[in-house]
Design an enzyme around this catalytic site. Structure first.
Site, PDB file in Angstrom:
ATOM      1  N   CYS A  28       3.401   8.555   1.111  1.00 33.75           N
ATOM      2  CA  CYS A  28       4.012   7.631   2.061  1.00 33.75           C
ATOM      3  C   CYS A  28       4.219   6.310   1.317  1.00 33.75           C
ATOM      4  O   CYS A  28       3.246   5.688   0.883  1.00 33.75           O
ATOM      5  CB  CYS A  28       3.043   7.487   3.235  1.00 33.75           C
ATOM      6  SG  CYS A  28       3.616   6.382   4.511  1.00 33.75           S
ATOM      7  N   GLU A  57       0.826  -1.205   0.000  1.00 35.16           N
ATOM      8  CA  GLU A  57       0.000   0.000   0.000  1.00 35.16           C
ATOM      9  C   GLU A  57       0.862   1.258   0.000  1.00 35.16           C
ATOM     10  O   GLU A  57       1.972   1.258   0.532  1.00 35.16           O
ATOM     11  CB  GLU A  57      -0.883   0.026   1.263  1.00 35.16           C
ATOM     12  CG  GLU A  57      -1.940  -1.063   1.252  1.00 35.16           C
ATOM     13  CD  GLU A  57      -2.734  -1.137   2.543  1.00 35.16           C
ATOM     14  OE1 GLU A  57      -3.956  -1.331   2.454  1.00 35.16           O
ATOM     15  OE2 GLU A  57      -2.150  -1.018   3.632  1.00 35.16           O
ATOM     16  N   CYS A 108       2.690  -1.903  15.957  1.00 30.87           N
ATOM     17  CA  CYS A 108       2.574  -1.563  14.536  1.00 30.87           C
ATOM     18  C   CYS A 108       1.966  -2.738  13.779  1.00 30.87           C
ATOM     19  O   CYS A 108       2.435  -3.874  13.900  1.00 30.87           O
ATOM     20  CB  CYS A 108       3.960  -1.230  13.981  1.00 30.87           C
ATOM     21  SG  CYS A 108       3.980  -0.975  12.193  1.00 30.87           S
ATOM     22  N   SER A 118      12.536   6.350  14.747  1.00 29.96           N
ATOM     23  CA  SER A 118      11.382   5.939  15.545  1.00 29.96           C
ATOM     24  C   SER A 118      11.873   5.513  16.917  1.00 29.96           C
ATOM     25  O   SER A 118      12.311   4.389  17.109  1.00 29.96           O
ATOM     26  CB  SER A 118      10.665   4.778  14.847  1.00 29.96           C
ATOM     27  OG  SER A 118      10.182   5.224  13.598  1.00 29.96           O
ATOM     28  N   LEU A 119      11.811   6.438  17.860  1.00 30.84           N
ATOM     29  CA  LEU A 119      12.404   6.158  19.182  1.00 30.84           C
ATOM     30  C   LEU A 119      11.365   5.520  20.112  1.00 30.84           C
ATOM     31  O   LEU A 119      11.582   4.428  20.610  1.00 30.84           O
ATOM     32  CB  LEU A 119      12.972   7.454  19.775  1.00 30.84           C
ATOM     33  CG  LEU A 119      13.997   7.215  20.875  1.00 30.84           C
ATOM     34  CD1 LEU A 119      15.279   6.611  20.310  1.00 30.84           C
ATOM     35  CD2 LEU A 119      14.302   8.498  21.639  1.00 30.84           C
ATOM     36  N   HIS A 120      10.299   6.214  20.368  1.00 31.50           N
ATOM     37  CA  HIS A 120       9.155   5.714  21.137  1.00 31.50           C
ATOM     38  C   HIS A 120       9.420   5.461  22.614  1.00 31.50           C
ATOM     39  O   HIS A 120       8.464   5.221  23.364  1.00 31.50           O
ATOM     40  CB  HIS A 120       8.548   4.454  20.499  1.00 31.50           C
ATOM     41  CG  HIS A 120       8.167   4.623  19.060  1.00 31.50           C
ATOM     42  ND1 HIS A 120       7.406   5.671  18.612  1.00 31.50           N
ATOM     43  CD2 HIS A 120       8.465   3.894  17.963  1.00 31.50           C
ATOM     44  CE1 HIS A 120       7.239   5.571  17.302  1.00 31.50           C
ATOM     45  NE2 HIS A 120       7.886   4.505  16.875  1.00 31.50           N
ATOM     46  N   CYS A 146      -0.338   5.868  10.090  1.00 30.54           N
ATOM     47  CA  CYS A 146       0.940   5.280  10.494  1.00 30.54           C
ATOM     48  C   CYS A 146       0.725   4.029  11.311  1.00 30.54           C
ATOM     49  O   CYS A 146      -0.028   4.024  12.279  1.00 30.54           O
ATOM     50  CB  CYS A 146       1.707   6.253  11.378  1.00 30.54           C
ATOM     51  SG  CYS A 146       2.576   7.458  10.448  1.00 30.54           S
ATOM     52  N   CYS A 194       7.194  -6.438   7.312  1.00 30.62           N
ATOM     53  CA  CYS A 194       8.337  -5.831   7.997  1.00 30.62           C
ATOM     54  C   CYS A 194       8.898  -6.849   8.979  1.00 30.62           C
ATOM     55  O   CYS A 194       8.142  -7.607   9.593  1.00 30.62           O
ATOM     56  CB  CYS A 194       7.900  -4.573   8.749  1.00 30.62           C
ATOM     57  SG  CYS A 194       9.271  -3.671   9.527  1.00 30.62           S
ATOM     58  N   CYS A 212       7.836  -4.570  15.766  1.00 31.58           N
ATOM     59  CA  CYS A 212       7.371  -3.629  16.792  1.00 31.58           C
ATOM     60  C   CYS A 212       5.920  -3.982  17.147  1.00 31.58           C
ATOM     61  O   CYS A 212       5.064  -4.038  16.261  1.00 31.58           O
ATOM     62  CB  CYS A 212       7.472  -2.191  16.296  1.00 31.58           C
ATOM     63  SG  CYS A 212       9.152  -1.738  15.803  1.00 31.58           S
ATOM     64  N   GLY A 228       7.343  -1.536   6.070  1.00 27.10           N
ATOM     65  CA  GLY A 228       8.737  -1.951   5.958  1.00 27.10           C
ATOM     66  C   GLY A 228       9.729  -1.057   6.671  1.00 27.10           C
ATOM     67  O   GLY A 228       9.412   0.068   7.063  1.00 27.10           O
ATOM     68  N   GLU A 229      10.918  -1.599   6.830  1.00 26.54           N
ATOM     69  CA  GLU A 229      12.034  -0.850   7.422  1.00 26.54           C
ATOM     70  C   GLU A 229      12.985  -0.486   6.273  1.00 26.54           C
ATOM     71  O   GLU A 229      13.698  -1.349   5.752  1.00 26.54           O
ATOM     72  CB  GLU A 229      12.735  -1.722   8.468  1.00 26.54           C
ATOM     73  CG  GLU A 229      14.082  -1.219   8.936  1.00 26.54           C
ATOM     74  CD  GLU A 229      14.115   0.252   9.378  1.00 26.54           C
ATOM     75  OE1 GLU A 229      13.179   0.712  10.048  1.00 26.54           O
ATOM     76  OE2 GLU A 229      15.090   0.946   9.029  1.00 26.54           O
ATOM     77  N   ASN A 260      -2.024   5.138  16.754  1.00 30.51           N
ATOM     78  CA  ASN A 260      -3.179   4.629  16.004  1.00 30.51           C
ATOM     79  C   ASN A 260      -3.354   3.183  16.441  1.00 30.51           C
ATOM     80  O   ASN A 260      -2.538   2.344  16.067  1.00 30.51           O
ATOM     81  CB  ASN A 260      -2.902   4.672  14.503  1.00 30.51           C
ATOM     82  CG  ASN A 260      -2.839   6.084  13.984  1.00 30.51           C
ATOM     83  OD1 ASN A 260      -3.770   6.855  14.147  1.00 30.51           O
ATOM     84  ND2 ASN A 260      -1.720   6.441  13.379  1.00 30.51           N
ATOM     85  N   SER A 287      12.645   6.993   7.290  1.00 31.04           N
ATOM     86  CA  SER A 287      12.305   6.734   8.688  1.00 31.04           C
ATOM     87  C   SER A 287      12.824   5.366   9.084  1.00 31.04           C
ATOM     88  O   SER A 287      12.631   4.387   8.358  1.00 31.04           O
ATOM     89  CB  SER A 287      10.775   6.785   8.834  1.00 31.04           C
ATOM     90  OG  SER A 287      10.389   6.569  10.169  1.00 31.04           O
TER      91      SER A 287
HETATM   92  N1  SAH Z   1      10.135   1.071   9.795  1.00 30.45           N
HETATM   93  C1  SAH Z   1      10.230   2.492   9.744  1.00 30.45           C
HETATM   94  C2  SAH Z   1       9.191   3.176   8.871  1.00 30.45           C
HETATM   95  C3  SAH Z   1       7.760   2.707   8.913  1.00 30.45           C
HETATM   96  S1  SAH Z   1       6.641   3.244  10.119  1.00 30.45           S
HETATM   97  C4  SAH Z   1      10.168   3.060  11.132  1.00 30.45           C
HETATM   98  O1  SAH Z   1       9.807   2.345  12.046  1.00 30.45           O
HETATM   99  O2  SAH Z   1      10.536   4.214  11.316  1.00 30.45           O
HETATM  100  C5  SAH Z   1       6.504   4.973  10.124  1.00 30.45           C
HETATM  101  C6  SAH Z   1       6.245   5.510  11.529  1.00 30.45           C
HETATM  102  O3  SAH Z   1       4.967   5.087  12.068  1.00 30.45           O
HETATM  103  C7  SAH Z   1       7.289   5.041  12.531  1.00 30.45           C
HETATM  104  O4  SAH Z   1       7.693   6.117  13.343  1.00 30.45           O
HETATM  105  C8  SAH Z   1       6.508   4.038  13.346  1.00 30.45           C
HETATM  106  O5  SAH Z   1       7.077   3.800  14.589  1.00 30.45           O
HETATM  107  C9  SAH Z   1       5.157   4.694  13.412  1.00 30.45           C
HETATM  108  N2  SAH Z   1       4.089   3.796  13.833  1.00 30.45           N
HETATM  109  C10 SAH Z   1       4.029   2.452  13.704  1.00 30.45           C
HETATM  110  N3  SAH Z   1       2.886   1.972  14.237  1.00 30.45           N
HETATM  111  C11 SAH Z   1       2.205   3.050  14.690  1.00 30.45           C
HETATM  112  C12 SAH Z   1       0.948   3.193  15.324  1.00 30.45           C
HETATM  113  N4  SAH Z   1       0.179   2.133  15.571  1.00 30.45           N
HETATM  114  N5  SAH Z   1       0.560   4.430  15.655  1.00 30.45           N
HETATM  115  C13 SAH Z   1       1.327   5.516  15.384  1.00 30.45           C
HETATM  116  N6  SAH Z   1       2.524   5.433  14.780  1.00 30.45           N
HETATM  117  C14 SAH Z   1       2.963   4.221  14.446  1.00 30.45           C
END
Ligand code: SAH
Length: 374
Positions: free
Chosen positions: A124, A111, A138, A243-245, A365, A131, A135, A186-187, A322, A220
């Site tokens: 995007c 997609e 996600c 993507s730190l989180h 996302c 992937c 995580c 994907g990463e 999300n 990203s």
């Molecule tokens: N693999 C890469 C790019 C894809 S995701 C990465 O992780 O950066 C793009 C962004 O969406 C990343 O920052 C990811 O952590 C975030 N993301 C993934 N799942 C999400 C969710 N359920 N809600 C909000 N952001 C999310």
């Protein structure tokens, strides 16, 4: 880690599958000229094809009237094998967000999401089917990795979106695609070669590429430190998003499992090196998850860890989570989100809350996952 959760399995390498056919967009400038010569045509035809592909956004020989009529169909057939067909599109946000589902040559589905803003239009893109980074918050991370996309499969997403956008898919008027973010499935840094070839095609000036500004291209990553350093050495000043989180290893090990290999500190140091080399401010992505990573002490720790590494090199993009199907997690309370932002700001860190588009079409996302076989 909760009691019944299985340890996540990280897949760095993609399973071997049938490769997509080689396409004009997979080749560099010399490769395109050589391919044209191999087909018995003078090398300068490559630059005409570049213009058709990257500027006119077409692969249709009937639209290539500057090429001799006999032979142009054969050229197009050899150099532009169809890589993807559109299965379905879904619109949201009053037509300003359009998600497209594509079927690749082997039936794999991916997609991409096109979004119109007052000053820009952003695509995007997907860099891998599924992937391998696992995580847990996600949706794509839950699918596992099916395969890497080829450079041309990524570039075709851009061409087709730029064309649709030009032709009015975002509400009628022609819109110029200005930004591309590697934030689909994907990463990107785990599919380094193809992603870099795609990045080069995005930023190469016309007619060799789409001519996007590098700062309008965002890569990203979960924080694959060696690949981040490789990207640093490329000298293409794309925007890097990390993507730190979570600011602490204990929680990040759970939320972003690759953290077990590359710690928060190693990841932030690599991000800082990227800034040093490119002068591009790094974005820190932070999905705010209620009662998981949204506490004041974590905002404070994040602020300190970023400021420890200097000022002016970074900004933070919190995004409300999300929720994905079956997830036990949900977005932070808006008041908690505001407090998180205020704490970071009190450390002197620029913060922009990222908007969340297309959540009602599972286009936001972290929601990209193919639900049904179509
Ligand atoms: N693999 C890469 C790019 C894809 S995701 C990465 O992780 O950066 C793009 C962004 O969406 C990343 O920052 C990811 O952590 C975030 N993301 C993934 N799942 C999400 C969710 N359920 N809600 C909000 N952001 C999310």
């Amino acid at each position: 880690m909760t009691d019944n959760a299985k340890p996540p399995v990280i897949q760095m390498a993609a399973p071997k599958r049938g490769k997509p056919p080689v396409h004009f967009a997979d080749l560099d400038a010399d490769g395109r000229a050589a391919a044209v010569k191999d087909l018995g045509q003078p090398a300068f035809r490559a630059s005409q094809l570049n213009t058709h592909y990257f500027t006119h956004l077409t692969v249709d020989p009937d639209e290539m009237s500057d090429l001799p009529a006999d032979g142009r169909a054969a050229l197009a057939e050899a150099l532009f094998p169809p890589l993807m067909t559109q299965v379905r599109t879904l619109a949201a946000d009053k037509g300003a967000t359009v998600k497209t589902l594509w079927s690749l040559h082997d039936g794999v589905k991916v997609e991409s999401v096109l979004m119109k803003y007052p000053e820009r239009a952003t695509l995007c893109v997907t860099s891998q089917a599924g992937c391998g980074m696992a995580c847990p918050f996600c949706a794509t991370g839950q699918m596992g990795l099916t395969r890497n996309l080829s450079a041309a499969e990524i570039i075709e997403q851009v061409r087709l979106a730029a064309r649709a956008s030009r032709d009015g898919v975002l509400g009628g008027d022609p819109v110029r695609l200005s930004n591309v973010v590697f934030m689909g499935m994907g990463e990107p840094l785990a599919n380094y070669k193809a992603v870099m070839a795609a990045v080069r095609a995005l930023v190469a000036p016309a007619p060799y590429g789409f001519g996007l500004s590098a700062r309008h291209v965002t890569v990203s990553t979960v924080g694959l430190v060696p690949a981040m350093d490789k990207l640093t050495a490329e000298g293409i000043p794309v925007t890097l998003a990390v993507s730190l989180h979570a600011p602490d290893d204990e929680l990040r090990n759970e939320l972003v499992p690759i953290n077990n290999r590359y710690s928060v500190d190693q990841t932030l140091d690599a991000a800082r090196r990227y800034f040093d080399a490119t002068g591009r401010r790094v974005s820190i992505e932070y999905a705010l998850i209620r009662d998981m990573n949204d506490q004041a002490h974590r905002a404070d720790l994040l602020g300190r860890k970023l400021m420890e590494r200097g000022t002016g090199w970074v900004h933070v993009n919190p995004i409300p989570l999300n929720p994905t199907p079956g997830s036990k997690w949900t977005a932070s309370d808006p008041k908690v989100e505001q407090a998180f932002v205020d704490t970071l700001a009190s450390h002197g860190i620029p913060v922009t809350i990222r908007d969340t588009r297309g959540s009602d079409i599972d286009g936001a996302c972290g929601q990209l996952a193919i639900k049904e076989e179509s």
